[in-house]
Design a protein around this motif. Structure first.
Motif, PDB file in Angstrom:
ATOM      1  N   LEU A  13       5.226   6.167  -7.037  1.00  0.00           N
ATOM      2  CA  LEU A  13       5.753   6.051  -5.623  1.00  0.00           C
ATOM      3  C   LEU A  13       6.102   7.251  -4.938  1.00  0.00           C
ATOM      4  CD1 LEU A  13       6.617   2.247  -5.407  1.00  0.00           C
ATOM      5  CD2 LEU A  13       4.304   2.914  -4.754  1.00  0.00           C
ATOM      6  N   THR A  14       5.786   7.456  -3.709  1.00  0.00           N
ATOM      7  CA  THR A  14       6.241   8.563  -3.302  1.00  0.00           C
ATOM      8  C   THR A  14       7.540   8.317  -1.874  1.00  0.00           C
ATOM      9  OG1 THR A  14       4.599   8.927  -1.712  1.00  0.00           O
ATOM     10  CG2 THR A  14       4.495  10.224  -3.599  1.00  0.00           C
ATOM     11  N   SER A  15       7.377   7.261  -1.608  1.00  0.00           N
ATOM     12  CA  SER A  15       8.469   6.625  -0.565  1.00  0.00           C
ATOM     13  C   SER A  15       9.766   6.678  -1.021  1.00  0.00           C
ATOM     14  CB  SER A  15       8.079   5.249  -0.128  1.00  0.00           C
ATOM     15  OG  SER A  15       8.897   4.710   0.855  1.00  0.00           O
ATOM     16  N   ARG A 138       2.283   5.891   2.650  1.00  0.00           N
ATOM     17  CA  ARG A 138       0.705   5.790   2.504  1.00  0.00           C
ATOM     18  C   ARG A 138       0.320   6.087   1.060  1.00  0.00           C
ATOM     19  NH1 ARG A 138      -2.716   8.464   7.298  1.00  0.00           N
ATOM     20  NH2 ARG A 138      -1.859   7.297   9.216  1.00  0.00           N
ATOM     21  N   ARG A 139      -0.485   5.220   0.704  1.00  0.00           N
ATOM     22  CA  ARG A 139      -1.040   5.509  -1.009  1.00  0.00           C
ATOM     23  C   ARG A 139      -2.465   6.251  -0.825  1.00  0.00           C
ATOM     24  NH1 ARG A 139       2.063   4.974  -4.973  1.00  0.00           N
ATOM     25  NH2 ARG A 139       0.860   3.494  -6.461  1.00  0.00           N
ATOM     26  N   GLU A 140      -2.355   7.280  -1.528  1.00  0.00           N
ATOM     27  CA  GLU A 140      -3.635   8.200  -1.569  1.00  0.00           C
ATOM     28  C   GLU A 140      -4.570   7.968  -3.029  1.00  0.00           C
ATOM     29  OE1 GLU A 140      -3.263  12.141  -0.304  1.00  0.00           O
ATOM     30  OE2 GLU A 140      -1.804  11.803   1.291  1.00  0.00           O
ATOM     31  N   SER A 149       1.777  -1.258   4.923  1.00  0.00           N
ATOM     32  CA  SER A 149       2.263  -2.077   5.815  1.00  0.00           C
ATOM     33  C   SER A 149       1.831  -2.108   7.478  1.00  0.00           C
ATOM     34  CB  SER A 149       4.000  -1.622   6.014  1.00  0.00           C
ATOM     35  OG  SER A 149       3.802  -0.127   6.384  1.00  0.00           O
ATOM     36  N   GLY A 150       0.761  -1.345   7.599  1.00  0.00           N
ATOM     37  CA  GLY A 150       0.243  -1.111   8.628  1.00  0.00           C
ATOM     38  C   GLY A 150      -1.186  -1.874   8.630  1.00  0.00           C
ATOM     39  N   PHE A 174      -5.208   1.563  -5.596  1.00  0.00           N
ATOM     40  CA  PHE A 174      -4.399   2.792  -5.394  1.00  0.00           C
ATOM     41  C   PHE A 174      -3.289   2.967  -6.277  1.00  0.00           C
ATOM     42  CE2 PHE A 174      -7.072   2.134  -1.705  1.00  0.00           C
ATOM     43  CZ  PHE A 174      -7.189   3.319  -1.277  1.00  0.00           C
ATOM     44  N   ASP A 175      -2.895   1.849  -7.048  1.00  0.00           N
ATOM     45  CA  ASP A 175      -1.765   1.688  -8.098  1.00  0.00           C
ATOM     46  C   ASP A 175      -1.961   2.445  -9.209  1.00  0.00           C
ATOM     47  OD1 ASP A 175      -0.018   0.840  -6.140  1.00  0.00           O
ATOM     48  OD2 ASP A 175      -0.406  -1.395  -6.571  1.00  0.00           O
TER      49      ASP A 175
END
Length: 236
Positions: A13-15, A138-140, A149-150, A174-175
């Protein structure tokens, strides 16, 4: 299952946002593996071994997820009812922990045979199902971006609106670094289903609907089927 593979690799995760996990069970019963998995999933951990302390922290700290040792919580006949009465938020995702006995698809296994990636995957899947607002950033993967969340999937300058069910189906891809998931594992992560039957194709119904709706919005099918196995995220 997916997490039975010792070579399983998840995407970091980057958040910078960190969530709070409240763990209820015997003091010292949580393994270093669980702590590492929670940290990898951007969770701070608060441990309690007293029921009243657990309920008080649910009300005061408003945790993003509650982990509970099944051995301890099963000894309390109305444990879930007390938890529900104490929560100050609309939902409280709850994930049981099993440290021994037979594996349960809906529980987090901390047996010697369990995989570290299981903690990461099941926690994130639980939040998608019950509290997607706790997932930020966002996951890429490849040419796609997923705004959890959106409730949106992005491809180039196009975006597709997702239902919560569609988010739960797409999110696990995406994980993972491989972006390949077998049907049984995908159904377990998307719907917490522990009634899987060999040869079942119930997940296919949801995947087919999602693929059709997303393709209509962004002009590309987000998944491709792998015969006799499951699905993979499309290359684009």
């Amino acid at each position: 299952m997916l997490w039975d593979d010792p070579e399983l690799e998840v995407v970091e995760l980057t958040s910078s946002r960190r969530a709070l996990a409240l763990a209820f069970g015997r003091r010292g019963s949580l393994s270093d593996r669980l702590r590492d998995g929670l940290d990898q999933a951007r969770f701070d951990l608060l441990e309690v071994d007293d029921l009243q302390a657990c309920l008080d922290n649910i009300a005061a700290r408003k945790p993003d997820v509650l982990l509970h040792d099944l051995v301890v919580s099963n000894a309390i006949s109305d444990f879930r009812e007390q938890v529900d009465r104490s929560r100050a938020t609309e939902t409280l995702p709850v994930l049981p922990i099993m440290s021994r006995g037979e594996a349960c698809p809906n529980a987090l296994s901390l047996t010697p045979a369990s995989n570290d990636g299981e903690i990461f995957l099941k926690l994130r899947a639980l939040l998608r199902r019950e509290r997607p607002s706790a997932l930020s950033g966002r996951r890429e993967s490849g040419c796609f971006q997923l705004d959890e969340s959106g409730f949106k999937m992005h491809f180039q300058d196009l975006s597709a609106e997702l239902s919560k069910t569609e988010l739960c189906v797409l999110g696990p891809f995406f994980d993972l670094k491989t972006s390949r998931i077998d049907r049984q594992s995908l159904e377990s992560l998307a719907f917490a289903n522990n009634g899987w039957r060999t040869g079942s194709r119930s997940i296919d119904f949801h995947v087919i609907r999602m693929r059709k709706r997303v393709k209509a919005q962004i002009g590309i099918d987000p998944l491709c089927a792998i015969r006799g196995f499951g699905y993979a995220l499309a290359d684009g």
